[in-house]
Design an enzyme around this catalytic site. Structure first.
Site, PDB file in Angstrom:
ATOM      1  CD  GLN A  78      -3.132   0.825   0.659  1.00  0.00           C
ATOM      2  OE1 GLN A  78      -3.539  -0.381   0.625  1.00  0.00           O
ATOM      3  NE2 GLN A  78      -3.969   1.916   0.382  1.00  0.00           N
ATOM      4  CG  PHE A  79       1.859   3.370  -3.718  1.00  0.00           C
ATOM      5  CD1 PHE A  79       1.961   5.091  -3.873  1.00  0.00           C
ATOM      6  CD2 PHE A  79       0.960   2.640  -4.449  1.00  0.00           C
ATOM      7  CE1 PHE A  79       1.116   5.360  -4.775  1.00  0.00           C
ATOM      8  CE2 PHE A  79       0.251   3.438  -5.412  1.00  0.00           C
ATOM      9  CZ  PHE A  79       0.236   4.810  -5.529  1.00  0.00           C
ATOM     10  CB  THR A  80      -1.984   5.405  -1.144  1.00  0.00           C
ATOM     11  OG1 THR A  80      -2.743   4.045  -0.272  1.00  0.00           O
ATOM     12  CG2 THR A  80      -2.153   5.052  -2.605  1.00  0.00           C
TER      13      THR A  80
END
Length: 148
Positions: A78-80
């Site tokens: 989950q890069f966000t």
């Protein structure tokens, strides 16, 4: 590194219409990495995650770990989690680790978790894919685990 940890009754991740990872009782771990992160941080993360006492005991108190309840872990990249929304109207992702650097670190995180929990207890999403995540949050109980 950041992990958004959700205690779940069940969770699954689907890619292109197929379920690729699924657990019953356990933890959904949304895992993000930033530019300064490195493999040396992983042992702390793994130990903290598998020993964190966030499941209820017989008295209803959070006193049991994922290992104590024989639960599963579903890890989703989950890069966000490092999206910066403080200025402007569009999140900035300047602090996120590039995909070519993040994937080996994500893969190593999963390997280390499987060493602790066993292969069958740790499921994953697909790094970099468009995923649909379904969960039944238990509690709800959600924590942000961060190592900087």
């Amino acid at each position: 590194m950041r992990a958004l940890i959700q205690r779940v009754k069940s969770a699954s991740v689907t890619v292109d219409g197929s379920v690729i990872g699924q657990i019953e009782q356990g933890l959904l771990v949304l895992f993000g990495m930033q530019k300064e992160d490195h493999a040396g941080l992983l042992p702390w993360f793994v130990e903290k995650l598998v020993h964190l006492r966030i499941f209820k005991d017989d008295a209803g108190k959070m006193n049991r770990s994922i290992q104590d309840v024989d639960g599963g872990i579903l890890v989703v990249s989950q890069f966000t989690l490092y999206g910066d929304c403080r200025t402007g109207r569009r999140p900035s992702f300047i602090q996120t680790l590039s995909p070519d650097q993040a994937k080996p670190l994500y893969d190593q995180f999963v390997v280390e978790l499987r060493k602790k929990m066993g292969d069958a207890k740790v499921q994953t999403g697909e790094f970099g894919a468009e995923m649909q995540v379904e969960l039944i949050n238990d509690g709800p109980v959600t924590f942000l685990l961060e190592q900087t």
